[in-house]
Scaffold this active site. Sequence first.
Site, PDB file in Angstrom:
ATOM      1  CE  LYS A   1     -35.532  17.968  24.125  1.00  0.00           C
ATOM      2  NZ  LYS A   1     -35.331  18.491  25.475  1.00  0.00           N
TER       3      LYS A   1
ATOM      4  CD  GLU B   1     -25.507  18.771  28.157  1.00  0.00           C
ATOM      5  OE1 GLU B   1     -26.433  18.000  28.516  1.00  0.00           O
ATOM      6  OE2 GLU B   1     -24.708  18.491  27.269  1.00  0.00           O
TER       7      GLU B   1
ATOM      8  CB  CYS C   1      17.605  25.923  10.317  1.00  0.00           C
ATOM      9  SG  CYS C   1      16.959  25.761  11.984  1.00  0.00           S
TER      10      CYS C   1
ATOM     11  NE  ARG D   1     -26.947   9.508  27.933  1.00  0.00           N
ATOM     12  CZ  ARG D   1     -26.402   8.464  27.352  1.00  0.00           C
ATOM     13  NH1 ARG D   1     -25.121   8.217  27.510  1.00  0.00           N
ATOM     14  NH2 ARG D   1     -27.106   7.658  26.603  1.00  0.00           N
TER      15      ARG D   1
ATOM     16  CB  CYS E   1      21.019  26.433  13.891  1.00  0.00           C
ATOM     17  SG  CYS E   1      20.633  25.288  12.564  1.00  0.00           S
TER      18      CYS E   1
ATOM     19  CE  LYS F   1     -23.197  16.498  17.092  1.00  0.00           C
ATOM     20  NZ  LYS F   1     -22.594  16.452  18.427  1.00  0.00           N
TER      21      LYS F   1
ATOM     22  CE1 TYR G   1     -31.557  17.610  28.741  1.00  0.00           C
ATOM     23  CE2 TYR G   1     -29.871  19.305  28.565  1.00  0.00           C
ATOM     24  CZ  TYR G   1     -30.219  17.974  28.732  1.00  0.00           C
ATOM     25  OH  TYR G   1     -29.248  17.042  28.885  1.00  0.00           O
TER      26      TYR G   1
ATOM     27  CE  LYS H   1     -26.686  17.393  20.688  1.00  0.00           C
ATOM     28  NZ  LYS H   1     -25.996  17.153  21.884  1.00  0.00           N
TER      29      LYS H   1
ATOM     30  CG  ASP I   1     -20.518  20.835  23.125  1.00  0.00           C
ATOM     31  OD1 ASP I   1     -20.688  19.657  23.504  1.00  0.00           O
ATOM     32  OD2 ASP I   1     -19.590  21.185  22.388  1.00  0.00           O
TER      33      ASP I   1
ATOM     34  CB  SER J   1     -27.855   9.548  23.679  1.00  0.00           C
ATOM     35  OG  SER J   1     -28.000   8.258  23.180  1.00  0.00           O
TER      36      SER J   1
ATOM     37  CD  GLU K   1     -35.413  21.705  24.230  1.00  0.00           C
ATOM     38  OE1 GLU K   1     -36.650  21.885  24.269  1.00  0.00           O
ATOM     39  OE2 GLU K   1     -34.788  21.082  25.100  1.00  0.00           O
TER      40      GLU K   1
ATOM     41  CB  CYS L   1      17.100  22.113  10.695  1.00  0.00           C
ATOM     42  SG  CYS L   1      18.668  22.474  11.502  1.00  0.00           S
TER      43      CYS L   1
ATOM     44  CG  ASP M   1     -19.647  38.974  48.091  1.00  0.00           C
ATOM     45  OD1 ASP M   1     -20.243  37.927  47.759  1.00  0.00           O
ATOM     46  OD2 ASP M   1     -18.729  39.493  47.418  1.00  0.00           O
TER      47      ASP M   1
ATOM     48  CB  CYS N   1      19.588  22.989  15.258  1.00  0.00           C
ATOM     49  SG  CYS N   1      18.081  23.964  15.129  1.00  0.00           S
TER      50      CYS N   1
ATOM     51  CG  ASP O   1     -21.355  41.029  41.992  1.00  0.00           C
ATOM     52  OD1 ASP O   1     -22.576  40.883  41.749  1.00  0.00           O
ATOM     53  OD2 ASP O   1     -20.446  40.800  41.167  1.00  0.00           O
ATOM     54  CD  GLU O   2     -19.164  45.437  45.279  1.00  0.00           C
ATOM     55  OE1 GLU O   2     -20.306  45.601  44.779  1.00  0.00           O
ATOM     56  OE2 GLU O   2     -18.130  45.376  44.603  1.00  0.00           O
TER      57      GLU O   2
HETATM   58  S1  IVH Z   1     -32.882  16.022  25.470  1.00  0.00           S
HETATM   59  C1  IVH Z   1     -34.431  12.269  25.272  1.00  0.00           C
HETATM   60  N1  IVH Z   1     -32.323  18.575  25.204  1.00  0.00           N
HETATM   61  O1  IVH Z   1     -27.384  16.223  24.193  1.00  0.00           O
HETATM   62  C2  IVH Z   1     -33.694  13.295  25.421  1.00  0.00           C
HETATM   63  N2  IVH Z   1     -30.541  17.045  25.388  1.00  0.00           N
HETATM   64  O2  IVH Z   1     -26.791  14.206  22.188  1.00  0.00           O
HETATM   65  C3  IVH Z   1     -32.281  13.391  25.635  1.00  0.00           C
HETATM   66  N3  IVH Z   1     -28.319  18.054  25.346  1.00  0.00           N
HETATM   67  O3  IVH Z   1     -27.395  13.496  26.384  1.00  0.00           O
HETATM   68  C4  IVH Z   1     -31.835  14.683  25.959  1.00  0.00           C
HETATM   69  N4  IVH Z   1     -29.001  20.144  25.171  1.00  0.00           N
HETATM   70  O4  IVH Z   1     -26.567  15.772  27.244  1.00  0.00           O
HETATM   71  C5  IVH Z   1     -31.841  17.325  25.340  1.00  0.00           C
HETATM   72  N5  IVH Z   1     -31.956  20.854  24.980  1.00  0.00           N
HETATM   73  C6  IVH Z   1     -31.473  19.628  25.129  1.00  0.00           C
HETATM   74  C7  IVH Z   1     -30.090  19.370  25.196  1.00  0.00           C
HETATM   75  C8  IVH Z   1     -29.671  18.049  25.309  1.00  0.00           C
HETATM   76  C9  IVH Z   1     -27.946  19.338  25.268  1.00  0.00           C
HETATM   77  C10 IVH Z   1     -27.398  16.911  25.409  1.00  0.00           C
HETATM   78  C11 IVH Z   1     -27.726  15.876  26.456  1.00  0.00           C
HETATM   79  C12 IVH Z   1     -27.901  14.596  25.701  1.00  0.00           C
HETATM   80  C13 IVH Z   1     -27.127  14.868  24.458  1.00  0.00           C
HETATM   81  C14 IVH Z   1     -27.590  14.001  23.311  1.00  0.00           C
END
Ligand code: IVH
Length: 667
Positions: free
Chosen positions: A289, A173, A407, A136, A410, A313, A225, A115, A117, A82, A113, A425, A37, A431, A33-34
């Site tokens: 997918k 993401e 209590c 989005r 008190c 999920k 992704y 997902k 968050d 989505s 793959e 109480c 920098d 109190c 890191d140094e």
């Molecule tokens: S694909 C058509 N791939 O999940 C495809 N989304 O619940 C839409 N997300 O809006 C997205 N990891 O924000 C895709 N490997 C991944 C993801 C992913 C997280 C999120 C993304 C999307 C939301 C849908």
Amino acid sequence: MTSKEQHHYEQLCHEIWEHNRKYYVEHQPTISDEQFDHLLKKLEAIEKAHPEWVTPSSPTQRVMESLTSGFKSVPHRVPMLSLANTYSKEEVADFIKRVEKLLGKSAPAFCAELKMDGIAVSITYEKGHFVRGVTRGDGKKGDDITNNLRTIASLPLRLYGDHVPEFLEARGEVYLPHAVFETLNKAREATDEPLWANPRNAAAGSLKLLDPSEVAKRNLAIAFYGIADESSGKIQSQYEIHQFLKKLGLPVVAEYALCHSLEEIWQFVEKIQKLRPKLSYDIDGVVIKADQLSDQKKMGVAGKNPRWAVAYKFAAEQAVTTIHAITVQVGRTGVLTPVAELDPVFLAGSTIARATLHNAEEVERKDIRVGDTVIIEKGGDVIPKVVEVVLDKRPPHTHSWKMPSKCPSCGAHITKVSGEVAVRCPNTTGCPEQLLRRLIYFAGKEAMDIDNMGEKVVEHLVAKGFVAKPSDIFVLTKEQLYQLDGFKDKSVDNLYQSIQKAKEVTLPRFMMALGIKHVGEGISELIANKAGTIAHLRCMTKEELLEIEGIGEKVATAFVEYFADPEHQAEIDRLLKNGVNPQAVEVKQYKDHPFNGKTFVLTGTLHKYTRQSAAALIKERGGKVTDSVSKKTDYLIAGDEAGSKLKKAQELGIPILNEADFEKAIT
Ligand code: IVH
């Protein structure tokens, strides 16, 4: 002609981009890191001498001054979709069957793959330079947050390699790693700001900041992704997209796999489930997918979701720990709440050391004991809960837990109100914990809303003996504020000013601050509208109150009882004497309110209003409230857990307002 020196400058830029890639994409840095920098400092020195050489892609240009006071809304070239959710292996199996049917072939390839968050963004590179980043939004258009995204260290400002495309719109993401989330929340705790419930909310809040230099401090990260569209004809599959993006120096999701059957997909799901607690960031499932882009194209989109992908999920994340004590918390109304003191354990982004046990009945029902090993879970809230006891691990000689008879603050004998689960109480005036909680509530957002006076500050003021009752707040001197830990000129000034400002409070807010039983925001407004002034308010009779539409027996009784107490009246006198000046509210006459002549139905639970108070507010504005949904209904106001009425309104296409919509509409 570029000079030798300029050539050297450009080489240095390349060298730094390359080290960034090794660090964030390869996860194999070759310098410390140094040393990194040091290179950056060298670059800065050259740029100082030759500002004309600096491009927006320079590694020094992460923080750009934002000139706008908001974000520009921009349309997406290709919509951001989505995903439909699934929650079981069976539902994933159904998805596979649907895909097979739509494609007319069996066992097509899938890419499974992580997902992530976080917050979805679309990132555009032109001629290899990062030029734009958009949220989005509603899928069709989002906010241009280019300057905020530029601050993300793992987002390359330049693409890498010999085959950089002319144009690339990548999808990914933005997320906040656990360690950063913990640090941010600790800092917020110290300054009495509300804590983020989870890393995702913290990331979303950070991306909305208007000052990119503030965003830079949040240490966000990004993982890609996907791409918006593939027109080059070079990429055939989702699996290749990951490799393509990675080759360009973009960080991609850490885990993805090619699968050909439900069993293979499920193996991946189980592997990720095991990996989840070890990851340094939050994921909330697995995305599955159809792998071939030609297959995706064939299947197309249904509404906002592609037919070729689903999310599986995960259930709420759980952790196992032990309870070393059960303490009892006293609330502002005297209600006692048992709290499990836990051996600290890391769960979904933060270290957990306490969990609410709600009430004695809950402890009894789950038979939760000191010494027990328990499973805890975090939902959407900051406060985790105990799901169950692991009985196999119960040590010998434990005892079932009993609510203490006195209590803890008190020592007063506690009482149980018949018909209520809670125990209290009864020592409302003496109190210490109740007084503290009441003061915290009094100064807080729902009541007087005194800026800079959060829980910690109130605790200090009480501990120093400066404040014992609400009226004391308004005669605090600057000399006293200087004595609070860590308070200097600026913090003293800010707090002092906020206190002065809070003196000009509206009458409904002032009523809320008094903490009268059953009197929430809606009710306060109704009563304040009728009373007009504080002088009238404090001597209203039960009859007068019952004349107000929306006020019933329970509220009227609690209200009159509160003001019948001479100690309460004396405290109101002191508040007024110390400068608090509740503003008489104008009783508004609504003539052309949009509610005028409209018919409403109320359903579900609202948080700030009772049914009656919401109905009264509608009527004041010329609307009518009926019981059942029909074609004649103009609007349905739906709170939480709305049931059949909501369904019927949806079927009839009647506009539905939630609590926030309603609140906005009545102002
Ligand atoms: S694909 C058509 N791939 O999940 C495809 N989304 O619940 C839409 N997300 O809006 C997205 N990891 O924000 C895709 N490997 C991944 C993801 C992913 C997280 C999120 C993304 C999307 C939301 C849908």
